[in-house]
Design a protein around this motif. Structure first.
Motif, PDB file in Angstrom:
ATOM      1  N   ALA A  38       0.881  -1.176   0.000  1.00  0.00           N
ATOM      2  CA  ALA A  38       0.000   0.000   0.000  1.00  0.00           C
ATOM      3  C   ALA A  38       0.911   1.217   0.000  1.00  0.00           C
ATOM      4  O   ALA A  38       1.493   1.560   1.025  1.00  0.00           O
ATOM      5  N   HIS A  39       1.067   1.849  -1.154  1.00  0.00           N
ATOM      6  CA  HIS A  39       2.094   2.869  -1.317  1.00  0.00           C
ATOM      7  C   HIS A  39       1.632   4.290  -1.023  1.00  0.00           C
ATOM      8  O   HIS A  39       2.429   5.217  -1.061  1.00  0.00           O
ATOM      9  N   TYR A  40       0.329   4.463  -0.769  1.00  0.00           N
ATOM     10  CA  TYR A  40      -0.178   5.799  -0.499  1.00  0.00           C
ATOM     11  C   TYR A  40      -0.890   5.818   0.854  1.00  0.00           C
ATOM     12  O   TYR A  40      -1.424   4.796   1.298  1.00  0.00           O
ATOM     13  N   PRO A  41      -0.926   6.959   1.517  1.00  0.00           N
ATOM     14  CA  PRO A  41      -1.611   7.039   2.817  1.00  0.00           C
ATOM     15  C   PRO A  41      -3.102   6.765   2.674  1.00  0.00           C
ATOM     16  O   PRO A  41      -3.668   6.813   1.583  1.00  0.00           O
ATOM     17  N   GLY A  42      -3.743   6.491   3.798  1.00  0.00           N
ATOM     18  CA  GLY A  42      -5.175   6.293   3.811  1.00  0.00           C
ATOM     19  C   GLY A  42      -5.897   7.479   3.195  1.00  0.00           C
ATOM     20  O   GLY A  42      -5.495   8.636   3.372  1.00  0.00           O
ATOM     21  N   GLY A  43      -6.968   7.195   2.434  1.00  0.00           N
ATOM     22  CA  GLY A  43      -7.707   8.253   1.776  1.00  0.00           C
ATOM     23  C   GLY A  43      -7.195   8.584   0.390  1.00  0.00           C
ATOM     24  O   GLY A  43      -7.863   9.273  -0.379  1.00  0.00           O
ATOM     25  N   HIS A  44      -5.996   8.097   0.048  1.00  0.00           N
ATOM     26  CA  HIS A  44      -5.426   8.269  -1.287  1.00  0.00           C
ATOM     27  C   HIS A  44      -5.545   6.921  -1.988  1.00  0.00           C
ATOM     28  O   HIS A  44      -4.673   6.056  -1.885  1.00  0.00           O
ATOM     29  N   ASN A  45      -6.650   6.726  -2.680  1.00  0.00           N
ATOM     30  CA  ASN A  45      -7.054   5.403  -3.140  1.00  0.00           C
ATOM     31  C   ASN A  45      -6.102   4.799  -4.167  1.00  0.00           C
ATOM     32  O   ASN A  45      -5.535   5.488  -5.008  1.00  0.00           O
ATOM     33  N   GLU A  46      -5.968   3.484  -4.077  1.00  0.00           N
ATOM     34  CA  GLU A  46      -5.210   2.701  -5.044  1.00  0.00           C
ATOM     35  C   GLU A  46      -6.177   1.726  -5.718  1.00  0.00           C
ATOM     36  O   GLU A  46      -7.112   1.231  -5.098  1.00  0.00           O
ATOM     37  N   GLY A  47      -5.936   1.440  -7.014  1.00  0.00           N
ATOM     38  CA  GLY A  47      -6.875   0.613  -7.756  1.00  0.00           C
ATOM     39  C   GLY A  47      -6.233  -0.339  -8.727  1.00  0.00           C
ATOM     40  O   GLY A  47      -5.122  -0.817  -8.510  1.00  0.00           O
ATOM     41  N   PHE A  48      -6.959  -0.609  -9.822  1.00  0.00           N
ATOM     42  CA  PHE A  48      -6.599  -1.643 -10.791  1.00  0.00           C
ATOM     43  C   PHE A  48      -5.164  -1.534 -11.286  1.00  0.00           C
ATOM     44  O   PHE A  48      -4.396  -2.494 -11.229  1.00  0.00           O
ATOM     45  N   ALA A  49      -4.775  -0.373 -11.787  1.00  0.00           N
ATOM     46  CA  ALA A  49      -3.436  -0.223 -12.356  1.00  0.00           C
ATOM     47  C   ALA A  49      -2.354  -0.450 -11.306  1.00  0.00           C
ATOM     48  O   ALA A  49      -1.256  -0.947 -11.626  1.00  0.00           O
ATOM     49  N   ASP A  50      -2.643  -0.097 -10.059  1.00  0.00           N
ATOM     50  CA  ASP A  50      -1.652  -0.267  -9.001  1.00  0.00           C
ATOM     51  C   ASP A  50      -1.359  -1.734  -8.711  1.00  0.00           C
ATOM     52  O   ASP A  50      -0.258  -2.077  -8.280  1.00  0.00           O
ATOM     53  N   THR A  51      -2.332  -2.626  -8.949  1.00  0.00           N
ATOM     54  CA  THR A  51      -2.089  -4.044  -8.673  1.00  0.00           C
ATOM     55  C   THR A  51      -1.024  -4.604  -9.596  1.00  0.00           C
ATOM     56  O   THR A  51      -0.227  -5.453  -9.193  1.00  0.00           O
ATOM     57  N   PHE A  52      -1.001  -4.141 -10.840  1.00  0.00           N
ATOM     58  CA  PHE A  52       0.043  -4.568 -11.772  1.00  0.00           C
ATOM     59  C   PHE A  52       1.404  -4.077 -11.285  1.00  0.00           C
ATOM     60  O   PHE A  52       2.386  -4.822 -11.277  1.00  0.00           O
ATOM     61  N   LYS A  53       1.454  -2.812 -10.901  1.00  0.00           N
ATOM     62  CA  LYS A  53       2.708  -2.253 -10.396  1.00  0.00           C
ATOM     63  C   LYS A  53       3.210  -3.040  -9.193  1.00  0.00           C
ATOM     64  O   LYS A  53       4.402  -3.402  -9.119  1.00  0.00           O
ATOM     65  N   GLN A  54       2.317  -3.343  -8.250  1.00  0.00           N
ATOM     66  CA  GLN A  54       2.731  -4.048  -7.038  1.00  0.00           C
ATOM     67  C   GLN A  54       3.214  -5.460  -7.348  1.00  0.00           C
ATOM     68  O   GLN A  54       4.203  -5.931  -6.781  1.00  0.00           O
ATOM     69  N   LEU A  55       2.490  -6.149  -8.238  1.00  0.00           N
ATOM     70  CA  LEU A  55       2.914  -7.493  -8.618  1.00  0.00           C
ATOM     71  C   LEU A  55       4.291  -7.449  -9.275  1.00  0.00           C
ATOM     72  O   LEU A  55       5.170  -8.269  -8.966  1.00  0.00           O
ATOM     73  N   PHE A  56       4.493  -6.473 -10.178  1.00  0.00           N
ATOM     74  CA  PHE A  56       5.768  -6.403 -10.894  1.00  0.00           C
ATOM     75  C   PHE A  56       6.907  -6.012  -9.969  1.00  0.00           C
ATOM     76  O   PHE A  56       8.033  -6.503 -10.109  1.00  0.00           O
ATOM     77  N   ILE A  57       6.657  -5.129  -9.010  1.00  0.00           N
ATOM     78  CA  ILE A  57       7.686  -4.805  -8.017  1.00  0.00           C
ATOM     79  C   ILE A  57       8.109  -6.064  -7.283  1.00  0.00           C
ATOM     80  O   ILE A  57       9.305  -6.341  -7.094  1.00  0.00           O
ATOM     81  N   ASP A  58       7.128  -6.855  -6.867  1.00  0.00           N
ATOM     82  CA  ASP A  58       7.422  -8.096  -6.146  1.00  0.00           C
ATOM     83  C   ASP A  58       8.171  -9.085  -7.040  1.00  0.00           C
ATOM     84  O   ASP A  58       9.149  -9.713  -6.615  1.00  0.00           O
ATOM     85  N   PHE A  59       7.718  -9.218  -8.294  1.00  0.00           N
ATOM     86  CA  PHE A  59       8.341 -10.151  -9.237  1.00  0.00           C
ATOM     87  C   PHE A  59       9.797  -9.795  -9.481  1.00  0.00           C
ATOM     88  O   PHE A  59      10.691 -10.664  -9.396  1.00  0.00           O
ATOM     89  N   TYR A  60      10.068  -8.523  -9.743  1.00  0.00           N
ATOM     90  CA  TYR A  60      11.446  -8.130 -10.058  1.00  0.00           C
ATOM     91  C   TYR A  60      12.332  -8.060  -8.824  1.00  0.00           C
ATOM     92  O   TYR A  60      13.544  -8.267  -8.928  1.00  0.00           O
TER      93      TYR A  60
END
Length: 383
Positions: A318-340
């Protein structure tokens, strides 16, 4: 990250990978489309340096460390095999292959190659889905009684809505369940820690024929609204628009899934509810920054996605503070960060968090069992 990636596929999901890779700090140095023209156009549009004319040209590029495969399903096996044999790390869109014979070979090849091989079940990486997993891991749910939910869309609601996925020859004999249902099944197995052992399925094809355009149409484009009857022809549909599956998990827990691509008003709605002996959890992808926590003897709770309030392992995604919503595109980013990151520290060689080829193979087996169950109208056990 110093890794250089290339992307195969220029349709709906290919550019999503490109954008997420860049946000994850990965260099996208080339792209390959289904034709030279599409490669060049995509490279210009997304400001990518290299437009490959063929898969062999991509694989012979010594500067490419990893390949993201976002092409139609029927090409996954051939392209993933070639990438693995070339020593490239692979992130493949789901489904991993058209059948379990192909996916079995890919799992074995990935193990022999010694590279990282993942399947893009990105929904795992919504922060609150990872939070749900951590709550189960820490025993807060207790024993799991059952898991229920659905995945609904409306992008194929009209008869004149058309895409290559409706054709079994291009996408495989299972469509709605394979295309989006596998996302749900992968997610709930990751969250619950359970494994499906048997299925009972019923499938529904709403439109036996669809108005196929003369030419091509992109996924989710909505471009069919402007076409005239003379621009189409009747295409026999051999895949399902919707379906329901009863699930039996190893250990005795039960599950129920409904999938639809013809549910008006539902643009991209995945829902699950996990009922445990201590509490229940519920989540909806169209409201992804809230997790419902159910109790019997005290007030229910709503957990807002906020890294300060989440379990430590989940809060890392969760890269942003509460109230700063994360969504669909962020899941790809998070998966790729973990993968690499797993490539950088070689943790992919043990038990990575990202969905592996083995898990992608299991989803292919699930699809085959669902098809067999629907055909014979009985419970089918998985291998």
């Amino acid at each position: 990250m110093s890794t250089n990636a290339a992307v195969i596929g220029t349709g709906f999901i290919g550019p999503v990978h490109v954008e997420a890779l860049r946000r994850a700090g990965v260099n996208v140095i080339g792209i390959l489309g289904s034709s030279t023209g599409k490669s060049v156009a995509a490279a210009e549009r997304m400001q990518i340096g290299r437009a490959y004319q063929s898969l062999s040209e991509l694989l012979n590029d010594a500067e490419v460390d990893s390949v993201h495969i976002t092409s139609p399903n029927k090409y996954h096996f051939e392209q993933a095999s070639a990438c693995l044999r070339s020593g490239k790390h692979v992130m493949c869109e789901k489904p991993l292959a058209m059948n379990s014979e192909e996916s079995t070979q890919l799992v074995a090849l990935a193990e022999r190659s010694g590279v990282a091989a993942g399947v893009n079940y990105n929904i795992r990486y919504y922060p609150l889905c990872l939070e749900a997993t951590e709550r189960r891991r820490q025993g807060e749910l207790g024993d799991i009684f059952h898991v229920v939910g659905s995945y609904s869309q409306d992008w194929l609601f009209h008869r004149h809505d058309f895409n290559w996925r409706v054709n079994a020859a291009d996408g495989g004999p299972l469509r709605a369940l394979a295309d989006i249902g596998t996302h749900w099944m992968d997610l709930v197995q990751a969250i619950s820690g359970l494994e499906v052992e048997a299925v009972f399925a019923d499938l529904q094809t709403v439109y036996k024929h669809r108005d196929c355009p003369v030419g091509s149409i992109e996924t989710f484009s909505g471009k069919m609204e402007a076409r005239q009857p003379d621009d189409t022809y009747a295409f026999p549909v051999d895949t399902e628009d919707a379906g329901s599956v009863l699930l039996r998990f190893r250990g005795g827990s039960r599950g129920q899934l409904h999938v639809s691509q013809v549910s008006a008003g539902r643009k991209n709605c995945l829902r699950f509810e996990v009922a445990g002996s201590k509490q229940a959890l519920s989540w909806n992808s169209e409201n992804p920054n809230e997790l419902w926590i159910g109790h019997r003897n005290r007030s229910n709770e709503i957990l807002t996605r906020d890294p300060a309030l989440m379990k430590s392992r989940a809060s890392q995604f969760a890269h942003y503070p509460g109230g700063h919503n994360e969504g669909f595109a962020d899941t790809f980013k998070q998966l790729f960060i973990d993968f690499y990151q797993s490539i950088a520290d070689e943790s992919y060689r043990s038990k990575p968090l990202f969905p592996t080829f083995s898990e992608g193979h299991r989803e292919v087996q699930l699809c085959e069992a669902i098809l067999l169950s629907a055909k014979h109208q009985k419970w089918i056990s998985l291998p």
